[in-house]
Motif scaffolding. Structure first.
Motif, PDB file in Angstrom:
ATOM      1  N   PRO A  75      47.003  20.354  70.520  1.00  0.00           N
ATOM      2  CA  PRO A  75      46.823  21.726  71.017  1.00  0.00           C
ATOM      3  C   PRO A  75      47.715  22.679  70.229  1.00  0.00           C
ATOM      4  O   PRO A  75      48.782  22.275  69.755  1.00  0.00           O
ATOM      5  N   PRO A  76      47.319  23.933  70.065  1.00  0.00           N
ATOM      6  CA  PRO A  76      46.060  24.525  70.546  1.00  0.00           C
ATOM      7  C   PRO A  76      44.940  24.338  69.515  1.00  0.00           C
ATOM      8  O   PRO A  76      44.993  24.907  68.436  1.00  0.00           O
ATOM      9  N   ARG A  77      43.964  23.513  69.832  1.00  0.00           N
ATOM     10  CA  ARG A  77      42.854  23.247  68.913  1.00  0.00           C
ATOM     11  C   ARG A  77      41.773  24.321  69.066  1.00  0.00           C
ATOM     12  O   ARG A  77      41.677  24.958  70.129  1.00  0.00           O
ATOM     13  N   PRO A  78      40.951  24.541  68.036  1.00  0.00           N
ATOM     14  CA  PRO A  78      39.893  25.541  68.149  1.00  0.00           C
ATOM     15  C   PRO A  78      38.830  25.135  69.170  1.00  0.00           C
ATOM     16  O   PRO A  78      38.577  23.935  69.376  1.00  0.00           O
ATOM     17  N   ALA A  79      38.211  26.112  69.787  1.00  0.00           N
ATOM     18  CA  ALA A  79      37.015  25.848  70.595  1.00  0.00           C
ATOM     19  C   ALA A  79      35.847  25.581  69.641  1.00  0.00           C
ATOM     20  O   ALA A  79      35.894  25.950  68.462  1.00  0.00           O
ATOM     21  N   LEU A  80      34.790  24.921  70.150  1.00  0.00           N
ATOM     22  CA  LEU A  80      33.645  24.602  69.294  1.00  0.00           C
ATOM     23  C   LEU A  80      32.334  24.847  70.031  1.00  0.00           C
ATOM     24  O   LEU A  80      32.159  24.391  71.166  1.00  0.00           O
ATOM     25  N   ILE A  81      31.438  25.585  69.392  1.00  0.00           N
ATOM     26  CA  ILE A  81      30.073  25.765  69.887  1.00  0.00           C
ATOM     27  C   ILE A  81      29.127  25.181  68.846  1.00  0.00           C
ATOM     28  O   ILE A  81      29.189  25.535  67.659  1.00  0.00           O
ATOM     29  N   ILE A  82      28.277  24.272  69.270  1.00  0.00           N
ATOM     30  CA  ILE A  82      27.300  23.632  68.391  1.00  0.00           C
ATOM     31  C   ILE A  82      25.986  24.406  68.436  1.00  0.00           C
ATOM     32  O   ILE A  82      25.519  24.797  69.513  1.00  0.00           O
ATOM     33  N   ILE A  83      25.374  24.620  67.263  1.00  0.00           N
ATOM     34  CA  ILE A  83      24.043  25.229  67.200  1.00  0.00           C
ATOM     35  C   ILE A  83      23.123  24.310  66.391  1.00  0.00           C
ATOM     36  O   ILE A  83      23.568  23.661  65.438  1.00  0.00           O
ATOM     37  N   THR A  84      21.870  24.236  66.771  1.00  0.00           N
ATOM     38  CA  THR A  84      20.938  23.386  66.043  1.00  0.00           C
ATOM     39  C   THR A  84      19.504  23.795  66.319  1.00  0.00           C
ATOM     40  O   THR A  84      19.199  24.379  67.364  1.00  0.00           O
ATOM     41  N   ALA A  85      18.636  23.483  65.364  1.00  0.00           N
ATOM     42  CA  ALA A  85      17.195  23.717  65.561  1.00  0.00           C
ATOM     43  C   ALA A  85      16.548  22.534  66.250  1.00  0.00           C
ATOM     44  O   ALA A  85      15.374  22.564  66.570  1.00  0.00           O
ATOM     45  N   PHE A  86      17.319  21.473  66.453  1.00  0.00           N
ATOM     46  CA  PHE A  86      16.768  20.264  67.046  1.00  0.00           C
ATOM     47  C   PHE A  86      17.480  19.973  68.362  1.00  0.00           C
ATOM     48  O   PHE A  86      17.976  18.890  68.602  1.00  0.00           O
ATOM     49  N   GLY A  87      17.542  20.994  69.195  1.00  0.00           N
ATOM     50  CA  GLY A  87      18.305  20.879  70.427  1.00  0.00           C
ATOM     51  C   GLY A  87      17.611  20.030  71.463  1.00  0.00           C
ATOM     52  O   GLY A  87      16.610  20.432  72.043  1.00  0.00           O
ATOM     53  N   THR A  88      18.130  18.851  71.690  1.00  0.00           N
ATOM     54  CA  THR A  88      17.602  17.977  72.723  1.00  0.00           C
ATOM     55  C   THR A  88      18.685  17.725  73.754  1.00  0.00           C
ATOM     56  O   THR A  88      19.886  17.895  73.489  1.00  0.00           O
ATOM     57  N   VAL A  89      18.277  17.307  74.918  1.00  0.00           N
ATOM     58  CA  VAL A  89      19.242  17.028  75.976  1.00  0.00           C
ATOM     59  C   VAL A  89      20.224  15.933  75.558  1.00  0.00           C
ATOM     60  O   VAL A  89      21.439  16.070  75.748  1.00  0.00           O
ATOM     61  N   LEU A 121      35.890  31.854  74.398  1.00  0.00           N
ATOM     62  CA  LEU A 121      37.238  32.258  73.987  1.00  0.00           C
ATOM     63  C   LEU A 121      38.116  32.576  75.189  1.00  0.00           C
ATOM     64  O   LEU A 121      39.307  32.243  75.216  1.00  0.00           O
ATOM     65  N   GLU A 122      37.527  33.205  76.202  1.00  0.00           N
ATOM     66  CA  GLU A 122      38.292  33.499  77.409  1.00  0.00           C
ATOM     67  C   GLU A 122      38.701  32.205  78.121  1.00  0.00           C
ATOM     68  O   GLU A 122      39.836  32.065  78.589  1.00  0.00           O
ATOM     69  N   THR A 123      37.788  31.238  78.173  1.00  0.00           N
ATOM     70  CA  THR A 123      38.112  29.937  78.768  1.00  0.00           C
ATOM     71  C   THR A 123      39.234  29.257  77.998  1.00  0.00           C
ATOM     72  O   THR A 123      40.142  28.652  78.587  1.00  0.00           O
TER      73      THR A 123
END
Length: 477
Positions: A75-89, A121-123
């Motif tokens: 810590p403090p590590r970066p937050a991560l948001i994943i994006i993809t065109a192949f979004g599956t559950v 970012l707030e979280t």
């Protein structure tokens, strides 16, 4: 939106990468981008983003591997948001299990993306605050990144360290010799967003003048006789982290000009090189010289002084820290008794009273050395007067015995805070404006009480009066 938060975009589609970069920059974020994981990982280490927005499918290592690397950071590590065109559950579940903060699918809704970024970012900010308070509870308020203290002046210093650390600019730490300026610098680094990167400390007085430029800024191969290989220098070695310049007043004037350039635009030129290099280092300067006097004498650049003084931390001397002395004695006795396998466990009331009367010109460092000696010479469980150094037993301090009377207004170990100056008016035109002895005595009582953070028992001990007399003085106007 007004923010200094940093976002790293990892996307192999150049068009989408540039579009996201423009949108997030317009939204007020500081943005950098990469087309693959190796480039992204280098930026994570050097630039330390607050959030990584990464495609799942990338050439070579994919977004899940980047996620695993990020999750392994301290810590403090970066937050991560994943994006993809192949979004599956299943992919979403796998990414979230490995530590992703959110999962979005292409085509992206930019308004939704901005909301998601702000929420994540707030979280992250809230999570860091919770972790910080848990750490404080775990170590107790008496130990702040290795700095021991519970007095009012130290609690205020701890709070100031947290505020300055978050600000991100250069810091000037001042205080007498032995007060612990390097510990304060390390606390600033540990509380900052650069905590995961290294901190390098260098004493400017310990570097020969002829080698200083190469030591700080590095050199190219063949820059001078003996320079067979290129060298990075301390600034580039501390890339992404913090560089402590101790005894900053000893820095030669020509290097002061180069340091100012780095503070202004983050660029340096190694000795013998025709190319400038970008450097991202937080500068913390420390010293016990009066830099304002050095500026007046022409030995320190005025513009550099004011740049460094943007965020200033004054470390109080031990004599202003009240009952911290007893706390420090206990910690040092435990430390050295364990290290030397000695029986000492406590200190006698007489020895502690004598320590309180001594003003410790060497501050915490001198107290630490005193306790190390006492533990070594003490054959039993309790340290007594006879185990203290002679100068402490006699109360000798710079040729003066503690308790000797001094001219009102003097500033020396017998009047450490310049209290008498605070009780007398500045150059009164009429001698009749001078306060009576009774008024001065009452003011002095209140000033001593303020110095010990309202501790009436301690104030009465210092003043040499009983509690009843102290309360009477406090009741007088």
């Amino acid at each position: 939106m007004d923010t200094t938060e940093k976002i790293l975009i990892v996307e192999d589609d150049r068009g989408l990468r540039e579009l996201l970069g423009e949108e997030l920059t317009d939204a007020g974020f500081r943005v950098r981008s990469a087309g693959d994981v190796p480039t992204a990982w280098a930026l994570v280490q050097s630039w330390q983003p607050d959030l990584v927005l990464s495609d799942l499918r990338l050439p070579g290592p994919d977004g899940l591997e980047l996620l695993e690397r990020l999750a392994a950071l301290p810590p403090p590590r970066p937050a991560l948001i994943i994006i993809t065109a192949f979004g599956t559950v299943p992919q979403a579940v796998e990414a979230l299990k490995k530590g992703a903060d959110d999962f979005l699918t292409k085509p992206l809704d930019l308004d939704h993306l901005l909301l998601c970024l702000k929420r994540t970012l707030e979280t992250r900010r809230l999570r860091r605050e919770v972790e910080h308070f848990r750490e404080l509870l775990g170590r107790g308020e008496e130990d702040f990144h290795g700095i021991i203290g519970r007095s009012g002046v130290m609690r205020r210093l701890f709070a100031a360290i947290g505020q300055v650390a978050a600000a991100g600019g250069p810091v000037l730490i001042t205080g007498e010799s032995g007060v612990g300026k390097e510990l304060v610098a390390r606390a600033v680094h540990a509380e900052s967003s650069r905590a995961a990167s290294k901190m390098i400390a260098v004493n400017c007085a310990g570097i020969p003048a002829e080698l200083a430029e190469s030591e700080f800024f590095g050199h190219a191969a063949g820059a001078f006789s003996g320079a067979e290989r290129p060298r990075q220098g301390l600034f580039l070695e501390a890339q992404g982290g913090t560089l402590l310049l101790d005894e900053i007043g000893e820095l030669p004037l020509n290097l002061q000009a180069k340091l100012l350039r780095i503070l202004q635009d983050g660029r340096l030129r190694p000795v013998g090189s025709d190319r400038e290099q970008q450097v991202d280092v937080r500068i913390i300067a420390a010293g016990n010289r009066d830099l304002e006097a050095e500026v007046r004498e022409g030995r320190f650049r005025e513009d550099l002084y004011y740049r460094l003084e943007t965020f200033r931390l004054e470390v109080p001397p031990l004599r202003r820290r009240g009952d911290d002395l007893e706390l420090l004695c206990a910690r040092f006795i435990d430390l050295f008794a364990t290290r030397m396998n000695r029986p000492a466990r406590s200190i006698s009331p007489d020895a502690l009273a004598r320590l309180r009367r001594y003003t410790f010109p060497g501050n915490v460092r001198e107290l630490k050395n005193t306790m190390e000696r006492a533990v070594a010479f003490c054959p039993g469980r309790e340290i007594g007067l006879e185990h203290l150094p002679e100068r402490v037993r006699r109360g000798t301090n710079n040729g003066r015995l503690n308790g000797e009377e001094d001219w009102p207004g003097a500033s020396h170990p017998g009047d450490p805070a310049g209290l008498t100056r605070q009780m007398l008016p500045e150059s009164p035109d009429d001698p009749g404006e001078l306060p009576s002895l009774e008024e001065v005595a009452n003011r002095y009582v209140r000033l001593v009480l303020e110095q010990v953070d309202g501790n009436k028992r301690r104030a009465a001990q210092i003043l040499g009066i009983g509690r009843r007399t102290l309360y009477r003085r406090l009741d007088d106007p």
